[in-house]
Scaffold this active site. Structure first.
Site, PDB file in Angstrom:
ATOM      1  N   THR A 183       0.838  -1.203   0.000  1.00 40.73           N
ATOM      2  CA  THR A 183       0.000   0.000   0.000  1.00 40.73           C
ATOM      3  C   THR A 183       0.872   1.253   0.000  1.00 40.73           C
ATOM      4  OG1 THR A 183      -1.740  -1.163   1.213  1.00 40.73           O
ATOM      5  CG2 THR A 183      -1.843   1.224   1.206  1.00 40.73           C
ATOM      6  N   LYS A 184       1.910   1.254   0.814  1.00 47.24           N
ATOM      7  CA  LYS A 184       2.833   2.392   0.853  1.00 47.24           C
ATOM      8  C   LYS A 184       3.519   2.567  -0.507  1.00 47.24           C
ATOM      9  CE  LYS A 184       7.111   3.741   3.193  1.00 47.24           C
ATOM     10  NZ  LYS A 184       8.225   2.963   2.711  1.00 47.24           N
ATOM     11  N   ASP A 185       3.726   1.459  -1.200  1.00 46.03           N
ATOM     12  CA  ASP A 185       4.409   1.486  -2.479  1.00 46.03           C
ATOM     13  C   ASP A 185       3.478   1.883  -3.627  1.00 46.03           C
ATOM     14  OD1 ASP A 185       6.527   0.896  -4.390  1.00 46.03           O
ATOM     15  OD2 ASP A 185       5.407  -0.908  -4.888  1.00 46.03           O
ATOM     16  N   LEU A 194      11.200   8.605   2.341  1.00 43.06           N
ATOM     17  CA  LEU A 194       9.972   7.822   2.269  1.00 43.06           C
ATOM     18  C   LEU A 194      10.260   6.329   2.197  1.00 43.06           C
ATOM     19  CD1 LEU A 194       6.890   7.861   2.103  1.00 43.06           C
ATOM     20  CD2 LEU A 194       7.090   8.057  -0.374  1.00 43.06           C
TER      21      LEU A 194
END
Length: 861
Positions: free
Chosen positions: A525-527, A692
């Site tokens: 999801t972060k990616d 990030l």
């Protein structure tokens, strides 16, 4: 119509049993005479009102708070203002606990299992259908559920507070006002946070509270029900439930875990288990006072007591010994004493079958990059150095696969290894000892995170063969973890290579031709954003299932599902029920962490309900084996397009030059390390610059949730849907949504994430010189997503189909609104120059608000 009546009834129960009781008990709570908080209970309602009115009027948090102090207090000094705000925080933290307890007390009234999906109903319905009974028996034989407790830092209640919640819940359920009053006073005086960061062993002890107090009983009760149902129809029973454990074994990015930590946790789990066994055995000993069992009773008492309390006791696997003596007692009771109290003995036998000597399997996890480095270090030492060329690491994957030889060796280490390398080698050696003492199941999985190629797994196998393990007795399951969008795309090809490798094929055969594969929602999801992450995992599961079927491998997906929808959480049982026959779904494995543990498994009743829901999902999915319509070419092409549009929108946002600085300045991201909630660092690069890629997914999601924006849980969904509408495909999207339970689950979980967002709180940022345009971009996507989801689902408001959940979320969000404003007030003041003393106080103030906000969200971080 029946659904409408049920919903109305649940809402009525919720209003009477939760909302009304909370308001009543909260008024009692606010009048308690706590030390140093005179008048706080009186001022807090006024502060709540000021916060709500100020936000409605578009005021900044600092303005709201300053006006409150000017209007209702005589405080002028910064120290006095901060001091009162701290007292408000203490009260609100405890109001969250009170609401948790009141809601948990009404759990059985609010939650009823769908009888038609239970094993009992399915068996009864098919009692005269022999082919169907045979199918059910086969499914039960294949079905399994493994719940893996992790120490990811989303659980902010210390063990002492968890115990109070448990007792308070019981007092509320029993209407015991005297006990409630005492417990509320105890709650007011009990600290909610750690003065220093917990060690991995501390984390293990905190989570072991749930093993000892809920899972130990709930899992056994569920298994008993399964045994009884199957016995009634003369079907062979099967152990369905397993427990897993990560604290002490999960060293991915955690420099504080060492081999001695793993050993200590494995011993702790065993000792806590034997204390549970001993507690049950004392009841047996007190009741079974008949002739013929004295010797077995005495022997069991001695061995259970020593393993529970004697630190010097020599440890070895004694589960067979326990079963043998318990079965002798059982046989004597049945033969000579009319089976009196045999149920007590059966219960303990069942628990020994479930938990053995280990309670929960301790998983080992390490990043593939570390494991590659360890392999390189070992190749530099004799006799391995003669097997590989010096430029091995620069070779192609195909060339590496040809060189990997799986030769057993005893390495003579000529040089001192770094700490990570040393730990990896030591833990590989120590797993053998853990298995010998506690049984093979005590520690039998090694998870390779960031797995990107077949050699990552095969090289790890070599590390085992070079450090004390033999090919014939390699009692280890190697579990690749695929996380990023690109890794998920290549996962099936990697597994095809592995299944075709002669050595790995033989190893899998020795392990029953079973393969576990872990998929990570948090990092995907972060990616790639919410929709792309879910769709990538769906496609990954489909292709991985097909490859496993081609090689006749029994596949189990281990889902790294976090608390919130942004990390794979939400309506979990619906997710499993919606898979379809193209995805292996008979062996369900998932991580359970943080607020998900306390909210879904915090009491025996809620644990039983949620375990049963997951098993029922596996049963119904396995028996129906419906085709998943998302795999039809037209539908798949549509979802591919939507996921790609969503991915593009999310990546564009992530690459925005203000993205990281927005989080750094306006959320407590940089301060999370001061919260002392985890033994793991907030980011992977230690004290370096905030990047990030180094930021942990939990910290990333937590930062957005503090802003009440929850961007990872929705961003890109609105753009994807709107693009399809503009392209004239809206009717197709609606049709797919109506026909696909899987897509409905994605949408419902997205709505849940958005329900915990409130852009009104940060509306003042629209005119901010630095971040105004960026905030507007986030807000526009939120509004677009909300509009498109409501249009797609036909609901008038977010979560309208779940009115009780919606009201629970709204109540929790209202309770913690002052915490959010206090946090933003502190962060705003910190952007201006402060003296060292004021800076420290403001940082502490911001950090303290995090606890209550996350606890209230339950699956927020």
């Amino acid at each position: 119509m029946p659904k409408l009546r049920l919903t109305t009834q649940r809402e009525s129960i919720f209003n009477n049993e939760v909302i009304s009781k909370f308001e009543l008990f909260n008024s009692l709570f606010l009048t308690l005479p706590f030390y140093k908080i005179k008048d706080t209970g009186t001022l807090l309602p006024l502060f709540f009102k000021s916060c709500e009115e100020g936000i409605a009027n578009g005021q900044k948090p600092a303005q709201i708070i300053e006006e409150f102090f000017a209007k209702y207090t005589s405080y002028k000094e910064r120290k006095d203002i901060v001091d009162l705000l701290f007292r408000f925080i203490q009260y609100i933290e405890r109001q969250v606990v009170l609401f948790d307890a009141v809601e948990d007390a009404s759990f059985t009234k609010l939650n009823t299992t769908d009888e038609q999906s239970t094993l009992a109903f399915i068996l009864k319905k098919n009692a005269d259908n022999k082919p169907m009974l045979a199918k059910i028996e086969k499914l039960i034989d294949e079905l399994s559920l493994r719940l893996v407790l992790t120490a990811h830092p989303t659980q902010f209640y210390p063990g002492s507070v968890l115990a109070i919640i448990t007792d308070l819940t019981k007092a509320i359920r029993d209407n015991d006002i005297t006990s409630m009053n005492s417990l509320l006073q105890q709650l007011g005086k009990t600290p909610f946070f750690n003065k220093k960061s917990p060690t991995p062993v501390d984390e293990a002890l905190n989570l072991a509270w749930f093993l000892e107090n809920t899972f130990y009983f709930a899992a056994a009760n569920i298994q008993e029900e399964i045994d009884q149902n199957l016995d009634e129809y003369n079907l062979e029973t099967k152990k369905i439930l397993e427990l897993g454990f990560w604290p002490g074994g999960d060293r991915d990015g955690n420099p504080n875990i060492h081999s001695d930590t793993t050993l200590e946790v494995s011993k702790m789990l065993r000792q806590i288990l034997f204390r549970c066994y001993y507690r049950d055995f004392r009841v047996i000993k007190r009741r079974i006072t008949f002739r013929g069992v004295e010797e077995n009773i005495a022997l069991l008492h001695d061995v259970l007591y020593k393993n529970a309390f004697d630190q010097t006791c020599e440890l070895h696997d004694i589960s067979d010994e326990l079963r043998e003596n318990l079965n002798k007692i059982k046989d004597t009771l049945l033969a000579e004493h009319d089976g009196l109290f045999v149920d007590l003995v059966n219960d303990l036998i069942r628990k020994v079958d479930l938990y053995g000597n280990y309670f929960a399997s301790l998983d080992i996890r390490q990043d593939s990059r570390v494991l590659r480095s360890v392999h390189e270090y070992c190749r530099q030492n004799k006799p391995i150095s003669s097997l590989y060329p010096a430029d091995y690491d620069k070779l192609s994957e195909a060339e590496k696969l040809k060189l990997i030889s799986f030769k057993e060796a005893t390495i003579v280490y000529a040089t001192e290894a770094d700490s990570l390398t040393k730990d990896t080698i030591e833990v590989i050696k120590e797993i053998k000892g853990i298995q010998k003492r506690n049984g093979e199941k005590a520690c039998h999985r090694f998870i390779i995170s960031n797995c990107q190629q077949a050699s990552d797994i095969l090289q790890l196998i070599e590390l085992f063969l070079w450090n004390g393990w033999s090919k014939e007795a390699l009692t280890i399951d190697f579990v690749p973890l695929f996380e990023t969008v690109n890794d998920l795309k290549g996962a099936a090809a990697i597994m095809d290579i592995l299944y075709s490798n002669p050595f790995y094929k033989a190893h899998l055969a020795s392990r029953g031709n079973k393969q576990d594969i872990m998929l990570g929602y948090s990092d995907s999801t972060k990616d790639g954003g919410y929709l792309m992450a879910n769709w990538s995992i769906f496609n990954g599961k489909t292709s991985l299932t097909a490859v496993a079927a081609k090689h006749n491998i029994q596949l189990a997906f281990f889902d790294g599902r976090g608390g919130p929808p942004a990390r794979g959480g939400g309506k979990t049982h619906r997710f499993y029920a919606s898979m379809g026959k193209e995805i292996a779904n008979k062996n369900m494995q998932l991580t359970v962490q943080g607020q998900t543990i306390s909210s879904q498994y915090g009491s025996i009743e809620s644990a039983e309900f949620n375990i049963e829901q997951l098993i029922n999902a596996g049963l119904t999915s396995g028996l129906k084996e419906k085709h998943n319509i998302l795999l039809d070419p037209d539908n798949k092409a549509l979802l591919d397009e939507m996921a790609e549009e969503s991915y593009k929108a999310f990546v564009d946002l992530r690459e925005h030059p203000l993205f990281v600085s927005y989080l750094e300045k306006l959320s407590p991201l940089k301060l999370l390390s001061q919260a002392n909630i985890s033994s793991r660092p907030v980011k992977r690069n230690g004290g370096g610059e905030m990047k990030l890629e180094d930021l942990r997914a939990i910290s990333f999601v937590t930062a957005w949730s503090m802003l009440k924006q929850n961007v990872p849980g929705f961003y890109g969904m609105g753009t994807a849907l709107s693009t399809q509408e503009k392209a004239g495909n809206w009717d197709k999207v609606v049709k797919v949504y109506e026909d696909s339970d899987y897509l409905k689950t994605i949408v419902d979980n997205c709505m849940m994430s958005m329900s915990k967002s409130d852009f009104v709180i940060t509306a003042h940022l629209a005119s901010d010189k630095e971040f105004g345009a960026f905030w507007t971009q986030l807000h526009d996507e939120f509004e677009l997503t909300k509009e498109m989801l409501l249009k797609l689902s036909g609901q008038p408001t977010l979560m309208a189909n779940y009115p009780v959940d919606k009201k629970s979320i709204a109540t929790r969000e209202r309770i913690i609104l002052p915490l959010v404003l206090i946090q933003h007030f502190a962060l705003e003041k910190l952007q201006h120059d402060q003296n060292e003393k004021d800076q420290h106080a403001l940082e502490k103030l911001a950090v303290r608000t995090v606890f209550g906000i996350v606890n209230a969200g339950r699956n927020l971080a």
